[in-house]
Motif scaffolding. Structure first.
Motif, PDB file in Angstrom:
ATOM      1  N   SER A  25       1.070  -1.462   0.121  1.00 57.89           N
ATOM      2  CA  SER A  25       0.220  -0.266  -0.234  1.00 57.89           C
ATOM      3  C   SER A  25       0.432   1.176  -0.372  1.00 57.89           C
ATOM      4  CB  SER A  25      -0.829  -0.382   1.097  1.00 57.89           C
ATOM      5  OG  SER A  25      -0.139  -0.323   2.294  1.00 57.89           O
ATOM      6  N   GLY A  74       1.115   2.912   4.018  1.00 60.02           N
ATOM      7  CA  GLY A  74      -0.091   2.868   3.616  1.00 60.02           C
ATOM      8  C   GLY A  74      -0.623   3.290   4.854  1.00 60.02           C
ATOM      9  N   LYS A  75      -0.065   2.317   5.945  1.00 61.47           N
ATOM     10  CA  LYS A  75       0.079   2.779   7.058  1.00 61.47           C
ATOM     11  C   LYS A  75       0.795   2.087   8.033  1.00 61.47           C
ATOM     12  CE  LYS A  75      -2.145  -2.234   7.699  1.00 61.47           C
ATOM     13  NZ  LYS A  75      -2.926  -3.801   7.417  1.00 61.47           N
ATOM     14  N   ALA A  76       0.868   2.391   9.307  1.00 58.21           N
ATOM     15  CA  ALA A  76       2.143   2.199  10.224  1.00 58.21           C
ATOM     16  C   ALA A  76       2.332   0.516  10.063  1.00 58.21           C
ATOM     17  CB  ALA A  76       1.842   2.144  11.735  1.00 58.21           C
ATOM     18  N   GLU A  91       6.776   4.586  10.484  1.00 58.82           N
ATOM     19  CA  GLU A  91       5.676   5.451  10.262  1.00 58.82           C
ATOM     20  C   GLU A  91       5.294   6.372   9.758  1.00 58.82           C
ATOM     21  OE1 GLU A  91       3.802   5.616  14.371  1.00 58.82           O
ATOM     22  OE2 GLU A  91       5.642   6.590  14.730  1.00 58.82           O
TER      23      GLU A  91
END
Length: 393
Positions: A25, A74-76, A91
């Motif tokens: 992502s 996209g995300k941590a 992150e």
């Protein structure tokens, strides 16, 4: 050895490396860790180059934070550590992506560098090495490896060492008391030596190479000594020239050998001992880490050998018949050096009348070795030399 199950096929099983596959992502592809309490490595695989910066003070020994500009996540992402690293996290905070490393006890960054795609590896690898906080690295720390960034065109600028002549070791197979195969009018050892001398002359004409022969006369040189010559010379390429024989004399054509998987394992065992076969700067105290370094070096060497083998076949096919299956692998002793790209070229069948006539003809020999020399030119024109840990997967 690298852990199976996460890193994929061809990797040996041992608790030396942990890998965290990442959902695609963002730009982070995978995070991997390896090493122990003496030195721990974390590798961030990325879809793009990065000019990373440490944002914490050098005196901070419980954690370090590294900014990864222009890297999207996209995300941590986070995971447990190993060795000196307690845990890690990638992150995005206020639009900036950061790698946070928490240490077990005290630690510090020993070195960090970026490796561009190479040897069939399509991703960039940002590498950070951690050592204990009380380690004295003032003398041991190497010069920084330059970070290589992708220019606007999207093509990767890669560093190469062009300041010295490439060292080519030519090995004329057999010799002296070992005549090799017997043809109708010639011994293999003589055909091989004549070809080696022709190739040497062709390469030296260019002024681009330092050429070393394992033998220049009808003398016997044992197999370990041939490999030793290449490694002691810090050779960039090793070419062993041979003339095949077999069957009823009807078979003809050239072929080329690179090291097989069984030969790779044999070479690794040799490289784990001190002496002519050991790799420089290999940690003798940790067999697992030593084997990892050997595996990485061998992978890069095998890829380079295979690339060169294909170039040789492509070039000599214009003048020389080839066997139907002409790209081969075997555990041949002269191919065992873990850090020198090497091939064994069977120039033809000395017990076949047509091949023997070609191999004994000075004009054909000059053409064929000239084509091998051009293959060497193309190989080095495309070759990229990296600093330490060039074979990191």
């Amino acid at each position: 050895m690298l852990a199976t199950g996460v890193l994929g096929a061809g990797v040996c099983s041992a608790p030396a490396v942990l890998a965290a596959p990442v959902n695609a992502s963002g730009d982070v592809v995978k995070v991997r860790l390896g090493g122990d309490a003496t030195q721990t490595r974390i590798v961030i695989e990325l879809d793009r180059a990065v000019d990373a910066k440490v944002v914490t003070r050098d005196s901070e020994t419980t954690q370090q934070i590294i900014a990864l500009p222009d890297v999207e996540v996209g995300k941590a992402l986070s995971g447990t550590g190993m060795g000196l690293i307690a845990d890690w996290k990638v992150e995005s905070i206020a639009g900036s992506t950061r790698l946070k490393l928490n240490f077990k006890g005290q630690g510090k960054i020993y070195r960090r560098f970026l490796l561009p795609p190479a040897d069939g590896i399509s991703v960039y690898r940002y590498v950070v090495d951690i050592v204990p906080g009380n380690a004295d690295t003032a003398v041991e720390k190497p010069s920084p490896v330059p970070v290589i960034a992708a220019p606007a065109s999207g093509k990767t600028q890669m560093a190469s060492n062009t300041s010295r002549k490439k060292v080519i070791v030519i090995d004329a197979g057999h010799g002296g008391k070992d005549p090799g195969a017997l043809g109708g009018n010639s011994y293999e050892k003589d055909v091989n030596l004549a070809a080696a001398r022709t190739l040497k002359a062709s390469l030296e004409k260019t002024g681009r190479y330092t050429v070393i022969m394992t033998r220049e006369t009808d003398s016997f040189v044992d197999l370990p000594a041939r490999v030793r010559i290449a490694r002691n010379a810090n050779a960039d390429l090793f070419i062993s020239l041979h003339s095949d024989a077999g069957g009823n004399g009807e078979t003809r054509g050239a072929s080329i050998y690179t090291l097989s998987d069984s030969g790779t394992e044999r070479a690794a065992r040799k490289a784990l001992v001190k002496g002519d076969w050991s790799l420089p700067d290999m940690p003798q105290s940790d067999a697992v880490v030593s084997r990892i370094l050997i595996d990485l070096t061998q992978r890069a060497t095998k890829n380079r050998s295979a690339t060169f083998a294909q170039l040789v076949m492509d070039h000599i096919s214009a003048s020389t018949p080839l066997l139907k299956t002409n790209l081969r692998q075997a555990g041949l002793f002269v191919l065992l050096a873990p850090d020198v790209p090497a091939v064994l070229l069977e120039m033809g069948f000395v017990n076949n009348k047509e091949d023997e006539a070609m191999l004994s003809d000075p004009r054909h020999r000059e053409i064929m070795m000239g084509q091998v020399a051009r293959a060497i030119d193309v190989y080095f024109a495309n070759e990229v030399r990296y600093a330490s840990f060039a074979g990191l997967p």
